[in-house]
Design a protein around this motif. Sequence first.
Motif, PDB file in Angstrom:
ATOM      1  N   ASN A  89      34.781  69.301  46.779  1.00 44.07           N
ATOM      2  CA  ASN A  89      34.276  68.737  48.170  1.00 44.07           C
ATOM      3  C   ASN A  89      34.207  69.893  48.878  1.00 44.07           C
ATOM      4  O   ASN A  89      35.183  70.750  48.894  1.00 44.07           O
ATOM      5  CB  ASN A  89      35.220  67.811  48.840  1.00 44.07           C
ATOM      6  CG  ASN A  89      35.399  66.569  48.171  1.00 44.07           C
ATOM      7  OD1 ASN A  89      34.354  66.040  47.603  1.00 44.07           O
ATOM      8  ND2 ASN A  89      36.432  65.725  48.287  1.00 44.07           N
ATOM      9  N   ASP A  90      33.043  70.084  49.788  1.00 43.01           N
ATOM     10  CA  ASP A  90      32.660  71.391  50.235  1.00 43.01           C
ATOM     11  C   ASP A  90      31.923  70.884  51.331  1.00 43.01           C
ATOM     12  O   ASP A  90      30.938  70.496  51.566  1.00 43.01           O
ATOM     13  CB  ASP A  90      31.760  72.245  49.568  1.00 43.01           C
ATOM     14  CG  ASP A  90      31.158  73.298  49.766  1.00 43.01           C
ATOM     15  OD1 ASP A  90      31.419  73.623  51.213  1.00 43.01           O
ATOM     16  OD2 ASP A  90      30.585  74.101  49.366  1.00 43.01           O
ATOM     17  N   VAL A  91      32.673  71.392  52.834  1.00 40.10           N
ATOM     18  CA  VAL A  91      32.041  70.950  54.070  1.00 40.10           C
ATOM     19  C   VAL A  91      32.091  72.273  55.113  1.00 40.10           C
ATOM     20  O   VAL A  91      33.150  72.880  54.891  1.00 40.10           O
ATOM     21  CB  VAL A  91      32.596  69.759  54.813  1.00 40.10           C
ATOM     22  CG1 VAL A  91      32.223  68.384  54.208  1.00 40.10           C
ATOM     23  CG2 VAL A  91      33.825  69.922  54.883  1.00 40.10           C
ATOM     24  N   VAL A  92      31.014  72.403  55.754  1.00 43.43           N
ATOM     25  CA  VAL A  92      30.899  73.393  56.744  1.00 43.43           C
ATOM     26  C   VAL A  92      31.552  72.795  58.172  1.00 43.43           C
ATOM     27  O   VAL A  92      31.155  72.077  58.730  1.00 43.43           O
ATOM     28  CB  VAL A  92      29.490  73.916  57.087  1.00 43.43           C
ATOM     29  CG1 VAL A  92      29.789  75.061  58.330  1.00 43.43           C
ATOM     30  CG2 VAL A  92      29.070  74.389  55.506  1.00 43.43           C
ATOM     31  N   GLU A  93      32.705  73.492  58.474  1.00 41.34           N
ATOM     32  CA  GLU A  93      33.468  72.755  59.757  1.00 41.34           C
ATOM     33  C   GLU A  93      34.091  74.144  60.392  1.00 41.34           C
ATOM     34  O   GLU A  93      34.032  75.377  60.018  1.00 41.34           O
ATOM     35  CB  GLU A  93      34.702  71.926  59.240  1.00 41.34           C
ATOM     36  CG  GLU A  93      33.927  70.593  58.757  1.00 41.34           C
ATOM     37  CD  GLU A  93      33.304  69.765  59.503  1.00 41.34           C
ATOM     38  OE1 GLU A  93      33.160  70.280  60.850  1.00 41.34           O
ATOM     39  OE2 GLU A  93      32.922  68.856  59.058  1.00 41.34           O
ATOM     40  N   GLY A  94      34.303  73.719  61.516  1.00 38.96           N
ATOM     41  CA  GLY A  94      34.746  74.941  62.539  1.00 38.96           C
ATOM     42  C   GLY A  94      36.362  75.302  62.134  1.00 38.96           C
ATOM     43  O   GLY A  94      37.192  74.396  62.015  1.00 38.96           O
ATOM     44  N   TYR A  95      36.863  76.291  62.407  1.00 35.76           N
ATOM     45  CA  TYR A  95      38.237  76.508  62.427  1.00 35.76           C
ATOM     46  C   TYR A  95      38.949  77.234  63.838  1.00 35.76           C
ATOM     47  O   TYR A  95      38.153  77.597  64.413  1.00 35.76           O
ATOM     48  CB  TYR A  95      38.753  77.371  60.927  1.00 35.76           C
ATOM     49  CG  TYR A  95      38.158  78.676  60.881  1.00 35.76           C
ATOM     50  CD1 TYR A  95      38.728  79.683  61.543  1.00 35.76           C
ATOM     51  CD2 TYR A  95      36.905  78.819  60.314  1.00 35.76           C
ATOM     52  CE1 TYR A  95      38.233  81.055  61.579  1.00 35.76           C
ATOM     53  CE2 TYR A  95      36.194  80.364  60.268  1.00 35.76           C
ATOM     54  CZ  TYR A  95      37.052  81.308  60.841  1.00 35.76           C
ATOM     55  OH  TYR A  95      36.458  82.668  60.542  1.00 35.76           O
ATOM     56  N   GLU A  96      40.034  77.262  63.812  1.00 39.72           N
ATOM     57  CA  GLU A  96      40.578  77.623  65.083  1.00 39.72           C
ATOM     58  C   GLU A  96      41.792  78.487  64.845  1.00 39.72           C
ATOM     59  O   GLU A  96      42.606  77.839  64.050  1.00 39.72           O
ATOM     60  CB  GLU A  96      40.907  76.498  66.175  1.00 39.72           C
ATOM     61  CG  GLU A  96      41.672  76.996  67.552  1.00 39.72           C
ATOM     62  CD  GLU A  96      41.335  75.913  68.478  1.00 39.72           C
ATOM     63  OE1 GLU A  96      40.213  75.369  68.452  1.00 39.72           O
ATOM     64  OE2 GLU A  96      42.081  75.941  69.295  1.00 39.72           O
TER      65      GLU A  96
END
Lengths: 415, 236
Positions: A119-126
């Motif tokens: 599974n591979d998704v582009v998401e924001g990180y903080e």
Amino acid sequence: MIFRDAVQTATRSLRHGKMRSILTMLGIVIGIASVIILMSIGKSAQDYILNQVQSVGSNLMFVIPGGSNNGRLSSPAASQGIVITTLNERDVTALLREPSISAVVPEVRGQADVIYGDNDVVEGYEGTTANFFTVRNMQLEKGYPFTQNDVVSENHVAVIGNELAKTLFGQFVDPIGKFIRLKNVSFRVVGVLIPKGTGVGGVDIDNLVIIPTTVAQHELLGINYYNDLNVQANDAYDINFVKSRLAFVLQHNHGITNSAKNDFTIQTQADILSILGSITSVLTLFLAAVASISLVVGGIGIMNIMLVAVTERTKEIGLRMAVGATNRDILEQFLIESVFLCFFGGIIGIAMGAIVVTGIYFLVTGFTTVAWTFAFPISAVVLSLVVSTVAGIAFGIYPARKAARKNPIEALRYE
Amino acid sequence: MINVIDLQKEFLEGETPTPALRGVTFSIAKGEFVSIMGPSGSGKSTLMHLLSFLDRPTGGTYTFFDKSIDDMTDIELAHVRNKDMGFVFQSFNLLAKLTVYDNVEIPLLYSDVAPAQRRALIEEAVRSVGLEEKLYVEAGRLSGGQKQRVAIARALVTEPNVIFADEPTGNLDSKSGIQVMEILADLHEKGRTIVLVTHETRTAEFADRIIYLEDGLIKSDTEVEKSNISKEAPLK
């Protein structure tokens, strides 16, 4: 003619043309229902947005790099995509020494491929510190939040959003203890947040990866500054005083003597609520204005039908004048008919609007996780009734005057 | 009661004034039954409209109970029409979807009679034309003769001083026409003033007096010799 008789005469005329009355009312029914639905949805949306802002925590202020010339709606430079590097660890340390401030939470942000297995998704990180979870009211569904020790030790731990956990791990795999990768750096998942929706600044918390600031700065972003600071005021102090102290400390740290040249912007929760409240109110009014166009169309429909009715009932008008009705009596009769059509159309429209708004509420709360609130503003009901009555007068006056000005002899001869 | 001196009425046809009444003078006393006759275009309907305050003259004087029409506002004219005048039209002018009761009530809506007192007046008026059993029947369901009787009841309900009847038998068969005229004659016998416009000699002869108009002028104004009239003969 006494008013009671005028009302009875008008209702009798409307009753005798039931189908016509219903079709005439339809335009107003749709118009009023549209106004009610859009104003109610607007209010629900406003409540939802404001609740989201309030849920980030009380006595909270946000320090954003870049000045905003104190304009209420002007955005600071950092919000416009300009990279500003002025907020740093020195500021955090100085602010923590200020007695009116109880907590300072720095934040850095980025975006990356989040990978677990296939599974591979582009998401924001903080990247943030451990007190982020308490200051921002972030509660966990599973696991625990990372600690300040994790931040200081630059441990590769992560707390992930509820939706992201489902996307990466599915329904049957427990994410706690599993390793995910961001930019080829592995992080052990230690906690999963409860569903939270979209937070301040449009951050999708349900799809967020939260990691220690130190790791984000040094291993993912390669920076030594912060994107913003969350500052929690000490409850013993007035929020405006804390805001002034916050500004003073940052000005001192940044060597600024003229507040017009501040290289940072402070926004309190009240500022954000006020701005969002203004925007959503304007949007609600805009929606109501759009809906009111259908009200105008409905009103013109009533005027048309009333004009036809006046022509069709010419002989009746002539008779009433012959047996003693004054011009005013005739005007009153047709005006009351028009106002009744609009008023009762308005009431039916409100009822229809209420049914649709209730349906939307159950649909949204039943099939989504959005914390939608039921709103049926009394102001919209009152406004609708006033508008429909005024429409009745406005669109009824011309046909009524036309009826009242008829020559009784010509009216009696009309075939 | 009605005094008309040199009464004139002109209508504009485009820019050109066309006289309909060219100066008529007569009086009608309280309790009289007067027929106004004349060929088509003689001015009889125009005279009726002036006498019944539906229109104003362009010349001459008209006084009703010693009050000149020239001194009255449109609202005052409407009040006089309601209080002192009753109307019977050729085409009945009933509201078809309303009941007999509701049709007869219409003049009372514009009067100063309180709602509580209306029922007795309406029932009495309908009884006087023999339609009490039709009180709550829709007017549209009645025969022509019955419709005209309802119209007479409507004219009577305010107990007016004068009833204006404009070709009241014009849309009726002979038998219904006689019934209607007999009701009017009966009202006259009870002291009511009646002004009737007709072009039918037999109908006109129900009156005491016939004013004959031609080209907007009175050609004759004669008493009716009652002994020569057979009321059994068909109208028209």
